[in-house]
Design a protein around this motif. Structure first.
Motif, PDB file in Angstrom:
ATOM      1  N   SER A  30       0.875  -1.257  -0.040  1.00 28.01           N
ATOM      2  CA  SER A  30      -0.023  -0.082   0.044  1.00 28.01           C
ATOM      3  C   SER A  30       0.963   1.231   0.230  1.00 28.01           C
ATOM      4  CB  SER A  30      -0.858  -0.075   1.117  1.00 28.01           C
ATOM      5  OG  SER A  30      -0.116   0.217   2.195  1.00 28.01           O
ATOM      6  N   VAL A  31       0.279   2.249  -0.638  1.00 32.97           N
ATOM      7  CA  VAL A  31       0.985   3.343  -0.511  1.00 32.97           C
ATOM      8  C   VAL A  31       0.050   4.787  -0.222  1.00 32.97           C
ATOM      9  CG1 VAL A  31       2.332   5.247  -2.064  1.00 32.97           C
ATOM     10  CG2 VAL A  31       2.786   2.868  -2.259  1.00 32.97           C
ATOM     11  N   ARG A  32       0.317   5.548   0.455  1.00 31.56           N
ATOM     12  CA  ARG A  32      -0.543   6.896   0.952  1.00 31.56           C
ATOM     13  C   ARG A  32       0.030   7.992   0.434  1.00 31.56           C
ATOM     14  NH1 ARG A  32      -4.414   4.569   4.200  1.00 31.56           N
ATOM     15  NH2 ARG A  32      -3.865   2.879   5.332  1.00 31.56           N
ATOM     16  N   LEU A  33      -0.553   8.885  -0.238  1.00 28.94           N
ATOM     17  CA  LEU A  33      -0.260  10.230  -0.560  1.00 28.94           C
ATOM     18  C   LEU A  33      -0.598  11.055   0.746  1.00 28.94           C
ATOM     19  CD1 LEU A  33       1.090  12.119  -2.792  1.00 28.94           C
ATOM     20  CD2 LEU A  33      -1.441  12.258  -3.711  1.00 28.94           C
ATOM     21  N   VAL A  34       0.656  11.661   1.225  1.00 27.92           N
ATOM     22  CA  VAL A  34       0.200  12.484   2.284  1.00 27.92           C
ATOM     23  C   VAL A  34       0.875  13.899   2.379  1.00 27.92           C
ATOM     24  CG1 VAL A  34       0.479  12.454   5.066  1.00 27.92           C
ATOM     25  CG2 VAL A  34       0.313  10.254   3.850  1.00 27.92           C
ATOM     26  N   GLY A  35       0.200  14.851   2.612  1.00 25.54           N
ATOM     27  CA  GLY A  35       0.636  16.221   2.492  1.00 25.54           C
ATOM     28  C   GLY A  35      -0.129  17.265   2.975  1.00 25.54           C
ATOM     29  N   ASP A  36       0.279  18.372   2.198  1.00 28.86           N
ATOM     30  CA  ASP A  36      -0.377  19.720   3.043  1.00 28.86           C
ATOM     31  C   ASP A  36      -1.851  19.652   2.582  1.00 28.86           C
ATOM     32  OD1 ASP A  36       1.789  20.906   4.006  1.00 28.86           O
ATOM     33  OD2 ASP A  36       2.233  21.931   2.164  1.00 28.86           O
ATOM     34  N   ASP A  41      -2.328  13.486   6.892  1.00 30.36           N
ATOM     35  CA  ASP A  41      -3.177  12.456   7.351  1.00 30.36           C
ATOM     36  C   ASP A  41      -2.459  10.943   7.053  1.00 30.36           C
ATOM     37  OD1 ASP A  41      -5.133  10.811   8.267  1.00 30.36           O
ATOM     38  OD2 ASP A  41      -6.774  11.585   7.043  1.00 30.36           O
ATOM     39  N   THR A  42      -1.934  10.229   7.890  1.00 30.50           N
ATOM     40  CA  THR A  42      -1.381   9.125   7.487  1.00 30.50           C
ATOM     41  C   THR A  42      -2.409   8.147   7.568  1.00 30.50           C
ATOM     42  OG1 THR A  42      -0.924   8.741   9.859  1.00 30.50           O
ATOM     43  CG2 THR A  42       0.940   9.872   8.738  1.00 30.50           C
ATOM     44  N   GLN A  76       4.765   2.651   6.799  1.00 34.45           N
ATOM     45  CA  GLN A  76       5.813   2.793   7.543  1.00 34.45           C
ATOM     46  C   GLN A  76       7.013   3.435   7.066  1.00 34.45           C
ATOM     47  OE1 GLN A  76       7.092  -1.530   8.124  1.00 34.45           O
ATOM     48  NE2 GLN A  76       5.255  -2.000   9.347  1.00 34.45           N
ATOM     49  N   GLU A  77       7.282   3.393   6.029  1.00 34.13           N
ATOM     50  CA  GLU A  77       8.517   4.036   5.258  1.00 34.13           C
ATOM     51  C   GLU A  77       8.045   5.333   4.536  1.00 34.13           C
ATOM     52  OE1 GLU A  77      11.509   1.530   3.213  1.00 34.13           O
ATOM     53  OE2 GLU A  77      10.025  -0.012   3.746  1.00 34.13           O
ATOM     54  N   TRP A  78       8.867   6.411   4.594  1.00 33.30           N
ATOM     55  CA  TRP A  78       8.488   7.862   3.895  1.00 33.30           C
ATOM     56  C   TRP A  78       9.353   7.730   2.487  1.00 33.30           C
ATOM     57  CZ3 TRP A  78       4.290  10.760   4.847  1.00 33.30           C
ATOM     58  CH2 TRP A  78       3.940  10.510   6.114  1.00 33.30           C
ATOM     59  N   GLU A  79       8.755   8.049   1.491  1.00 37.31           N
ATOM     60  CA  GLU A  79       9.626   8.267   0.213  1.00 37.31           C
ATOM     61  C   GLU A  79       9.086   9.580  -0.554  1.00 37.31           C
ATOM     62  OE1 GLU A  79      12.236   7.732  -2.236  1.00 37.31           O
ATOM     63  OE2 GLU A  79      11.986   5.875  -1.157  1.00 37.31           O
TER      64      GLU A  79
END
Length: 102
Positions: A30-36, A41-42, A76-79
């Motif tokens: 899974s990948v979440r797009l998280v930002g301003d 919101d994780t 878990q991991e940020w990219e």
């Protein structure tokens, strides 16, 4: 990694489609797009996984602004997006955040 910008004539927004390849996502489930744009919101809705193993998500962003973001792999991991418009130091860690300017 890359994103595509589509400016709308009918609204003061830009549709930005974010994409991260299978290799760049390190074969994450899974990948979440998280930002301003979603208050970092994780628990944001995961990006859509495509048949080729890449992930994509489209977000409408107000024009004439810059937004910081990162990808969260397997919760878990940020990219970062290494094709971002620029990078800025994160206010909460020693990392840099990707920036999309619309």
């Amino acid at each position: 990694m890359a994103f595509k910008k589509q400016y709308l004539k009918s609204k003061a927004v830009c549709k930005v489609t974010f994409k991260i390849s299978k290799d760049e996502a390190r074969e994450a489930e899974s990948v979440r797009l998280v930002g301003d744009f979603n208050n970092w919101d994780t628990a944001a809705v995961p990006m859509k996984k495509l048949k080729d193993g890449s992930f994509t998500a489209t977000v409408e962003l107000e024009k004439d602004a810059k937004y910081q973001f990162r990808y969260l792999l397997n919760d878990q991991e940020w990219e970062n997006d290494w094709s971002a418009d620029e990078y800025l130091p994160s206010p909460v860690s020693l990392d840099e955040n990707s920036v999309v300017a619309v």
